[in-house]
Design a protein around this motif. Structure first.
Motif, PDB file in Angstrom:
ATOM      1  N   SER A 134      16.211   9.201  34.618  1.00  0.00           N
ATOM      2  CA  SER A 134      15.812   9.871  33.385  1.00  0.00           C
ATOM      3  C   SER A 134      16.960   9.882  32.404  1.00  0.00           C
ATOM      4  CB  SER A 134      15.366  11.305  33.674  1.00  0.00           C
ATOM      5  OG  SER A 134      16.456  12.071  34.111  1.00  0.00           O
ATOM      6  N   ILE A 135      16.592  10.013  31.154  1.00  0.00           N
ATOM      7  CA  ILE A 135      17.586  10.224  30.110  1.00  0.00           C
ATOM      8  C   ILE A 135      17.567  11.718  29.812  1.00  0.00           C
ATOM      9  CG2 ILE A 135      18.243   9.748  27.733  1.00  0.00           C
ATOM     10  CD1 ILE A 135      16.891   7.019  28.039  1.00  0.00           C
ATOM     11  N   THR A 136      18.697  12.368  30.055  1.00  0.00           N
ATOM     12  CA  THR A 136      18.789  13.809  29.839  1.00  0.00           C
ATOM     13  C   THR A 136      19.481  14.077  28.510  1.00  0.00           C
ATOM     14  OG1 THR A 136      20.883  13.916  31.008  1.00  0.00           O
ATOM     15  CG2 THR A 136      18.894  14.270  32.316  1.00  0.00           C
ATOM     16  N   ASN A 137      19.524  15.345  28.147  1.00  0.00           N
ATOM     17  CA  ASN A 137      20.188  15.698  26.894  1.00  0.00           C
ATOM     18  C   ASN A 137      21.689  15.425  26.961  1.00  0.00           C
ATOM     19  OD1 ASN A 137      20.478  17.752  28.738  1.00  0.00           O
ATOM     20  ND2 ASN A 137      19.957  19.389  27.330  1.00  0.00           N
ATOM     21  N   ILE A 138      22.297  15.556  28.118  1.00  0.00           N
ATOM     22  CA  ILE A 138      23.733  15.258  28.223  1.00  0.00           C
ATOM     23  C   ILE A 138      23.970  13.752  28.064  1.00  0.00           C
ATOM     24  CG2 ILE A 138      23.862  15.073  30.746  1.00  0.00           C
ATOM     25  CD1 ILE A 138      26.541  16.549  30.577  1.00  0.00           C
ATOM     26  N   ASP A 149      20.478  28.955  27.075  1.00  0.00           N
ATOM     27  CA  ASP A 149      19.527  27.843  27.127  1.00  0.00           C
ATOM     28  C   ASP A 149      20.128  26.542  26.625  1.00  0.00           C
ATOM     29  OD1 ASP A 149      17.513  29.269  28.263  1.00  0.00           O
ATOM     30  OD2 ASP A 149      16.451  29.671  26.386  1.00  0.00           O
ATOM     31  N   GLN A 150      21.116  26.632  25.749  1.00  0.00           N
ATOM     32  CA  GLN A 150      21.716  25.408  25.220  1.00  0.00           C
ATOM     33  C   GLN A 150      22.503  24.648  26.285  1.00  0.00           C
ATOM     34  OE1 GLN A 150      24.809  25.979  22.361  1.00  0.00           O
ATOM     35  NE2 GLN A 150      25.509  27.868  23.312  1.00  0.00           N
ATOM     36  N   PHE A 151      22.844  25.298  27.392  1.00  0.00           N
ATOM     37  CA  PHE A 151      23.620  24.643  28.434  1.00  0.00           C
ATOM     38  C   PHE A 151      22.746  24.038  29.529  1.00  0.00           C
ATOM     39  CE2 PHE A 151      26.517  27.941  26.781  1.00  0.00           C
ATOM     40  CZ  PHE A 151      27.463  27.094  26.245  1.00  0.00           C
ATOM     41  N   GLU A 152      21.442  24.148  29.404  1.00  0.00           N
ATOM     42  CA  GLU A 152      20.547  23.611  30.416  1.00  0.00           C
ATOM     43  C   GLU A 152      20.367  22.110  30.209  1.00  0.00           C
ATOM     44  OE1 GLU A 152      15.972  24.195  31.868  1.00  0.00           O
ATOM     45  OE2 GLU A 152      17.007  25.865  30.919  1.00  0.00           O
ATOM     46  N   VAL A 153      20.496  21.376  31.291  1.00  0.00           N
ATOM     47  CA  VAL A 153      20.297  19.935  31.234  1.00  0.00           C
ATOM     48  C   VAL A 153      18.804  19.672  31.389  1.00  0.00           C
ATOM     49  CG1 VAL A 153      20.836  17.727  32.315  1.00  0.00           C
ATOM     50  CG2 VAL A 153      22.584  19.480  32.168  1.00  0.00           C
ATOM     51  N   ARG A 154      18.207  19.042  30.383  1.00  0.00           N
ATOM     52  CA  ARG A 154      16.771  18.780  30.360  1.00  0.00           C
ATOM     53  C   ARG A 154      16.523  17.273  30.343  1.00  0.00           C
ATOM     54  NH1 ARG A 154      16.843  23.706  28.202  1.00  0.00           N
ATOM     55  NH2 ARG A 154      15.010  24.964  27.863  1.00  0.00           N
ATOM     56  N   SER A 155      15.475  16.880  31.003  1.00  0.00           N
ATOM     57  CA  SER A 155      15.072  15.483  31.002  1.00  0.00           C
ATOM     58  C   SER A 155      14.304  15.191  29.718  1.00  0.00           C
ATOM     59  CB  SER A 155      14.209  15.190  32.224  1.00  0.00           C
ATOM     60  OG  SER A 155      13.777  13.861  32.199  1.00  0.00           O
ATOM     61  N   ILE A 156      14.722  14.151  29.006  1.00  0.00           N
ATOM     62  CA  ILE A 156      14.046  13.770  27.764  1.00  0.00           C
ATOM     63  C   ILE A 156      13.027  12.674  28.052  1.00  0.00           C
ATOM     64  CG2 ILE A 156      14.372  12.779  25.483  1.00  0.00           C
ATOM     65  CD1 ILE A 156      17.133  14.099  25.475  1.00  0.00           C
ATOM     66  N   ILE A 157      13.479  11.614  28.710  1.00  0.00           N
ATOM     67  CA  ILE A 157      12.602  10.512  29.101  1.00  0.00           C
ATOM     68  C   ILE A 157      12.807  10.301  30.593  1.00  0.00           C
ATOM     69  CG2 ILE A 157      12.068   8.080  28.819  1.00  0.00           C
ATOM     70  CD1 ILE A 157      13.277   8.242  26.019  1.00  0.00           C
ATOM     71  N   GLY A 158      11.736  10.406  31.371  1.00  0.00           N
ATOM     72  CA  GLY A 158      11.847  10.239  32.813  1.00  0.00           C
ATOM     73  C   GLY A 158      11.007   9.075  33.294  1.00  0.00           C
TER      74      GLY A 158
END
Length: 181
Positions: A31-35, A10-19
Protein backbone atom coordinates in the motif's frame (compact mmCIF):
# COMPACT_ATOMS: atom_id res chain seq x y z
CA UNK A 1 -11.73 10.29 1.30
CA UNK A 2 -12.77 12.78 3.94
CA UNK A 3 -10.70 13.14 7.07
CA UNK A 4 -11.93 15.04 10.10
CA UNK A 5 -9.46 15.38 12.95
CA UNK A 6 -11.23 14.73 16.25
CA UNK A 7 -8.05 14.21 18.20
CA UNK A 8 -4.81 16.23 17.98
CA UNK A 9 -2.87 12.97 17.64
CA UNK A 10 -4.80 11.93 14.51
CA UNK A 11 -2.19 13.62 12.35
CA UNK A 12 0.38 11.04 13.48
CA UNK A 13 -1.65 8.02 12.37
CA UNK A 14 -0.29 6.16 9.38
CA UNK A 15 -3.17 5.58 6.95
CA UNK A 16 -3.29 3.55 3.78
CA UNK A 17 -4.09 5.71 0.75
CA UNK A 18 -3.88 3.14 -2.04
CA UNK A 19 -3.82 -0.55 -1.13
CA UNK A 20 -3.23 -3.59 -3.31
CA UNK A 21 -3.96 -7.17 -2.22
CA UNK A 22 -1.40 -9.30 -4.00
CA UNK A 23 -1.15 -13.05 -3.42
CA UNK A 24 2.60 -13.20 -3.81
CA UNK A 25 4.90 -14.23 -0.95
CA UNK A 26 2.12 -15.35 1.45
CA UNK A 27 -0.52 -12.70 0.68
CA UNK A 28 1.77 -9.71 0.75
CA UNK A 29 -0.14 -6.47 1.31
CA UNK A 30 1.32 -3.50 -0.53
CA UNK A 31 0.00 0.00 0.00
CA UNK A 32 0.90 3.61 -0.37
CA UNK A 33 0.53 5.24 3.04
CA UNK A 34 0.54 8.88 4.02
CA UNK A 35 4.15 8.59 5.24
CA UNK A 36 5.20 7.13 1.87
CA UNK A 37 3.33 9.87 0.05
CA UNK A 38 4.97 12.64 2.06
CA UNK A 39 8.42 11.08 1.65
CA UNK A 40 7.80 11.04 -2.09
CA UNK A 41 6.71 14.69 -1.94
CA UNK A 42 9.92 15.54 -0.07
CA UNK A 43 11.95 13.72 -2.74
CA UNK A 44 10.22 15.71 -5.47
CA UNK A 45 10.78 18.96 -3.56
CA UNK A 46 14.46 18.20 -3.11
CA UNK A 47 14.81 17.56 -6.87
CA UNK A 48 12.96 20.81 -7.58
CA UNK A 49 15.25 22.66 -5.17
CA UNK A 50 18.25 21.20 -6.98
CA UNK A 51 16.86 22.30 -10.35
CA UNK A 52 16.17 25.81 -9.04
CA UNK A 53 19.76 26.13 -7.88
CA UNK A 54 21.12 25.49 -11.36
CA UNK A 55 22.75 28.74 -12.34
CA UNK A 56 23.22 27.90 -16.04
CA UNK A 57 26.88 28.97 -15.84
CA UNK A 58 26.01 32.59 -15.19
CA UNK A 59 28.49 34.82 -13.45
CA UNK A 60 26.09 36.07 -10.78
CA UNK A 61 24.22 33.67 -8.53
CA UNK A 62 20.47 33.64 -8.25
CA UNK A 63 18.77 33.53 -4.83
CA UNK A 64 18.34 29.78 -4.90
CA UNK A 65 21.99 29.17 -5.75
CA UNK A 66 23.09 31.44 -2.94
CA UNK A 67 20.84 29.58 -0.53
CA UNK A 68 22.21 26.22 -1.68
CA UNK A 69 25.78 27.50 -1.37
CA UNK A 70 25.23 28.69 2.19
CA UNK A 71 23.68 25.34 3.21
CA UNK A 72 26.58 23.46 1.62
CA UNK A 73 29.19 25.63 3.36
CA UNK A 74 27.41 25.25 6.71
CA UNK A 75 27.34 21.46 6.47
CA UNK A 76 30.95 21.36 5.22
CA UNK A 77 32.10 23.47 8.18
CA UNK A 78 30.19 21.13 10.48
CA UNK A 79 31.98 18.11 9.00
CA UNK A 80 35.38 19.81 9.19
CA UNK A 81 34.90 20.92 12.80
CA UNK A 82 33.43 17.66 14.09
CA UNK A 83 35.41 15.05 12.17
CA UNK A 84 38.55 16.45 10.54
CA UNK A 85 39.57 18.71 7.70
CA UNK A 86 41.32 15.94 5.77
CA UNK A 87 39.66 12.64 6.70
CA UNK A 88 36.14 13.97 7.22
CA UNK A 89 35.52 15.02 3.63
CA UNK A 90 34.63 11.48 2.61
CA UNK A 91 31.54 11.65 4.87
CA UNK A 92 30.34 15.02 3.56
CA UNK A 93 27.91 13.69 0.88
CA UNK A 94 26.20 11.40 3.39
CA UNK A 95 25.89 14.07 6.08
CA UNK A 96 24.71 16.65 3.55
CA UNK A 97 22.05 14.27 2.18
CA UNK A 98 20.88 13.41 5.68
CA UNK A 99 20.75 17.10 6.61
CA UNK A 100 18.68 17.98 3.53
CA UNK A 101 16.35 15.02 4.06
CA UNK A 102 15.60 16.01 7.64
CA UNK A 103 15.36 19.72 6.75
CA UNK A 104 12.88 19.25 3.92
CA UNK A 105 10.73 16.79 5.88
CA UNK A 106 10.68 19.06 8.92
CA UNK A 107 9.73 22.06 6.78
CA UNK A 108 6.90 20.05 5.21
CA UNK A 109 5.72 19.10 8.69
CA UNK A 110 5.62 22.79 9.71
CA UNK A 111 2.88 23.54 7.17
CA UNK A 112 -0.52 23.42 8.93
CA UNK A 113 -2.63 20.29 8.28
CA UNK A 114 0.31 18.49 6.73
CA UNK A 115 1.75 15.16 7.77
CA UNK A 116 5.04 15.28 9.71
CA UNK A 117 6.92 12.18 8.55
CA UNK A 118 9.93 12.87 10.80
CA UNK A 119 7.65 12.86 13.85
CA UNK A 120 7.13 9.12 13.53
CA UNK A 121 9.04 6.70 15.67
CA UNK A 122 9.52 4.20 12.85
CA UNK A 123 11.26 6.68 10.55
CA UNK A 124 13.46 8.28 13.21
CA UNK A 125 14.36 4.96 14.83
CA UNK A 126 15.26 3.33 11.52
CA UNK A 127 17.40 6.31 10.53
CA UNK A 128 19.18 6.48 13.88
CA UNK A 129 19.63 2.72 14.17
CA UNK A 130 21.18 2.35 10.72
CA UNK A 131 23.46 5.35 11.25
CA UNK A 132 24.66 4.12 14.64
CA UNK A 133 25.14 0.59 13.29
CA UNK A 134 27.03 1.96 10.27
CA UNK A 135 29.23 4.16 12.46
CA UNK A 136 30.04 1.22 14.72
CA UNK A 137 30.89 -1.07 11.80
CA UNK A 138 32.97 1.68 10.21
CA UNK A 139 34.80 2.20 13.51
CA UNK A 140 35.61 -1.52 13.74
CA UNK A 141 36.72 -1.57 10.10
CA UNK A 142 39.00 1.46 10.43
CA UNK A 143 40.40 0.89 13.94
CA UNK A 144 39.98 -2.83 14.65
CA UNK A 145 40.08 -3.69 18.34
CA UNK A 146 41.50 -0.23 19.10
CA UNK A 147 37.91 0.94 18.57
CA UNK A 148 37.21 -0.15 22.16
CA UNK A 149 39.80 2.34 23.43
CA UNK A 150 37.30 5.12 22.69
CA UNK A 151 35.15 3.79 25.54
CA UNK A 152 37.91 3.72 28.19
CA UNK A 153 38.85 6.77 30.27
CA UNK A 154 42.56 7.54 30.62
CA UNK A 155 44.25 5.97 33.66
CA UNK A 156 41.62 3.27 34.18
CA UNK A 157 42.69 0.12 36.10
CA UNK A 158 43.05 -2.96 33.90
CA UNK A 159 40.53 -5.02 35.89
CA UNK A 160 37.73 -2.54 35.19
CA UNK A 161 38.28 -2.41 31.43
CA UNK A 162 35.70 -5.05 30.35
CA UNK A 163 33.00 -3.56 32.55
CA UNK A 164 33.74 0.04 31.52
CA UNK A 165 33.85 -0.83 27.82
CA UNK A 166 30.45 -2.52 28.11
CA UNK A 167 28.91 0.38 30.07
CA UNK A 168 30.39 3.06 27.81
CA UNK A 169 29.32 1.21 24.66
CA UNK A 170 25.74 0.84 25.86
CA UNK A 171 25.48 4.40 27.17
CA UNK A 172 27.12 5.96 24.10
CA UNK A 173 25.09 3.99 21.57
CA UNK A 174 21.79 4.45 23.40
CA UNK A 175 22.61 8.13 23.83
CA UNK A 176 23.19 8.45 20.08
CA UNK A 177 19.90 6.72 19.35
CA UNK A 178 18.06 9.06 21.69
CA UNK A 179 19.77 12.16 20.27
CA UNK A 180 18.99 11.18 16.68
CA UNK A 181 15.43 10.35 17.65
Amino acid sequence: MTFVATNPLDQFEVRSIIGLDISVFNNLYLSITNIGLYLTISLILSFMFTLLTDNNEKLLMNKWSLNQESITITVKNLVINQISATKGQIYFPFIYTLFMFILINNLIGMVPYNFASTAHFVLTFSLSFTIVLGATLLGFHKHGLKFFSLFVPAGCPLGLLPLLVLIEFIVLRLGNLIILW
